[in-house]
Design an enzyme around this catalytic site. Structure first.
Site, short mmCIF file in Angstrom:
data_model
loop_
_atom_site.label_atom_id
_atom_site.label_comp_id
_atom_site.label_asym_id
_atom_site.label_seq_id
_atom_site.Cartn_x
_atom_site.Cartn_y
_atom_site.Cartn_z
N LEU A 1 11.27 1.58 6.99
CA LEU A 1 10.64 2.03 5.75
C LEU A 1 11.26 3.37 5.35
O LEU A 1 11.32 4.29 6.18
CB LEU A 1 9.14 2.22 5.95
CG LEU A 1 8.39 2.62 4.69
CD1 LEU A 1 8.16 1.42 3.78
CD2 LEU A 1 7.05 3.27 5.01
N GLU B 1 12.86 2.68 13.83
CA GLU B 1 11.85 3.67 13.44
C GLU B 1 10.72 3.65 14.45
O GLU B 1 10.85 3.05 15.53
CB GLU B 1 11.35 3.40 12.01
CG GLU B 1 10.76 2.02 11.83
CD GLU B 1 10.28 1.75 10.39
OE1 GLU B 1 10.05 2.69 9.63
OE2 GLU B 1 10.11 0.56 10.06
N TYR C 1 0.82 -1.22 0.00
CA TYR C 1 0.00 0.00 0.00
C TYR C 1 0.85 1.25 0.00
O TYR C 1 2.07 1.19 0.18
CB TYR C 1 -0.97 -0.02 1.18
CG TYR C 1 -0.35 0.30 2.53
CD1 TYR C 1 0.49 -0.59 3.18
CD2 TYR C 1 -0.61 1.51 3.16
CE1 TYR C 1 1.06 -0.28 4.41
CE2 TYR C 1 -0.06 1.82 4.40
CZ TYR C 1 0.78 0.92 5.02
OH TYR C 1 1.33 1.22 6.23
N ARG D 1 -6.70 -21.82 -1.17
CA ARG D 1 -5.79 -21.15 -0.25
C ARG D 1 -4.44 -21.85 -0.33
O ARG D 1 -4.28 -22.98 0.16
CB ARG D 1 -6.35 -21.22 1.18
CG ARG D 1 -5.52 -20.44 2.18
CD ARG D 1 -6.00 -20.63 3.60
NE ARG D 1 -5.12 -19.93 4.54
CZ ARG D 1 -3.93 -20.39 4.93
NH1 ARG D 1 -3.50 -21.57 4.51
NH2 ARG D 1 -3.19 -19.69 5.78
N LYS E 1 6.35 -1.75 1.88
CA LYS E 1 5.19 -1.15 2.57
C LYS E 1 4.04 -2.13 2.44
O LYS E 1 3.17 -2.01 1.57
CB LYS E 1 4.86 0.24 1.99
CG LYS E 1 4.01 1.08 2.92
CD LYS E 1 4.09 2.55 2.56
CE LYS E 1 3.02 3.39 3.23
NZ LYS E 1 3.09 3.46 4.69
N ARG F 1 8.19 4.23 -4.59
CA ARG F 1 8.23 3.31 -3.44
C ARG F 1 7.23 2.18 -3.63
O ARG F 1 7.53 1.02 -3.27
CB ARG F 1 7.96 4.08 -2.14
CG ARG F 1 8.18 3.21 -0.91
CD ARG F 1 8.14 4.00 0.38
NE ARG F 1 6.81 4.56 0.62
CZ ARG F 1 6.51 5.36 1.64
NH1 ARG F 1 7.44 5.68 2.53
NH2 ARG F 1 5.28 5.83 1.80
C1 LIG Z 1 6.72 1.64 9.51
C2 LIG Z 1 6.69 3.02 8.93
N1 LIG Z 1 7.81 3.75 8.91
C3 LIG Z 1 7.83 5.01 8.41
C4 LIG Z 1 6.69 5.59 7.88
C5 LIG Z 1 6.74 7.00 7.33
O1 LIG Z 1 6.61 6.99 5.93
P1 LIG Z 1 6.03 8.25 5.16
O2 LIG Z 1 6.84 9.43 5.60
O3 LIG Z 1 6.25 7.94 3.73
O4 LIG Z 1 4.60 8.38 5.54
C6 LIG Z 1 5.48 4.86 7.87
C7 LIG Z 1 4.27 5.44 7.30
O5 LIG Z 1 3.21 4.87 7.32
C8 LIG Z 1 5.48 3.53 8.39
O6 LIG Z 1 4.36 2.79 8.39
#
Ligand SMILES: Cc1ncc(COP(=O)(O)O)c(C=O)c1O
Length: 300
Positions: free
Chosen positions: A212, A183, A36, A104, A151, A55
């Protein structure tokens, strides 16, 4: 009910959210086999849409899915949805799953169409008084996998980590893997120390992807560097959190949130401990200016 999207996109059709249905055999539902994106929109202008689509492409490549649409087709969906769901500050949520197979089975098979879904989220513009009051967080063990650059909608680990924060009565958690900051549960982490901004690199020295690559993260770095503020992307030890002057968490929907308490202790030193810092004010101000420019520009 106000925040509910009205007209959504599903596999080629625009329809009310209540009528949008997918198969229970959809692999996104059964396995979380889907990826997503969330793209912020100010006025009618999308923030860093090319970077979000790049991304998305990376996520799809990493899980061996073919992008079902080209950028022009994505842009058409975004524009239709924005027209059909008016508002000021909004975000586009899009999701691509590997589709529904008749049985499945974990194995990937070709020739089943992806499920493509998109909707508009109405976003409340940040109230600066509330944002500058800051948030409290705890540190938690980052027990996720080594592919955090994807993501993915398989967010159960993030749900569990966020729940740890909720149980501790704080807004969020900073994730720690082997003594190092990675993070937040849905955001990236920045520190400020002696006038320098620090953030962990997107690729760990081992080659593993432990966070991410946030689009907001990149934008914050870019804005800071343009204004001659030094930014270092390097590994950050958990212990550095306790001696940091400032800590921030960034994401598309949260923008830049100052962390004022960490594990019950005030963040920062001296008189400025426990309140949003000067560097945060400066960078947040620059970020808001960037948004204002985008809102008043005509380009997408
Ligand atoms: C795990 C994670 N890290 C970092 C981010 C930040 O990403 P962005 O700045 O692109 O929203 C998100 C955003 O949903 C996230 O889910």
């Amino acid at each position: 009910m106000n925040n509910l999207p009205n007209i959504v996109y599903l596999n080629g059709s625009y329809l009310p959210v209540e009528e949008a249905q997918i198969s229970v055999m959809d692999r996104g539902f059964l396995f979380g086999d889907s990826v997503y994106e969330v793209v912020p929109v100010f006025g009618n202008n999308l923030l860093r849409v090319d970077e979000h689509l790049t991304r998305l492409q990376n996520s799809l490549n990493r899980v061996s899915m073919v992008n079902p649409l080209n950028s022009k087709e994505w842009a058409e969906i975004f524009s239709q949805l924005l027209n059909k769901n008016q508002g000021e500050d909004r975000a586009i949520y899009l999701q691509v799953s590997r589709g529904a197979y008749p049985v499945r089975d974990l194995s990937i098979k070709e020739n089943y169409p992806a499920t493509v879904f998109a909707m508009i989220l109405q976003v409340t513009p940040p109230d600066m008084e509330v944002v500058s009051a800051g948030i409290s967080v705890i540190t938690v063990d980052d027990f996720r996998w080594h592919a955090c650059d994807i993501k993915s909608t398989s967010l159960i680990a993030n749900v569990m980590l966020k729940q740890q924060a909720r149980v501790a009565n704080v807004e969020d958690a900073i994730l720690i893997r082997k003594g190092m900051v990675t993070e937040g549960t849905a955001s990236n982490v920045f520190l400020v120390k002696d006038g320098i901004i620090l953030t962990p690199p997107t690729v760990h020295a081992t080659g593993n992807q432990l966070l991410l690559p946030g689009i907001t993260r990149d934008l914050v770095i870019e804005i800071a560097e343009k204004n001659t503020i030094v930014v270092q992307q390097r590994e950050i030890k958990e212990t550095e959190l306790y001696s940091a002057d400032e800590i921030w968490m960034t994401s598309s929907t949260r923008e830049i949130a100052p962390v004022i308490r960490l594990n019950g202790e005030a963040v920062g030193v001296g008189m400025d401990a426990g309140v949003a810092g000067e560097m945060w004010k400066r960078v947040m101000d620059l970020y808001q200016q960037h948004k204002l420019l985008l809102r008043s520009s005509n380009e997408q």
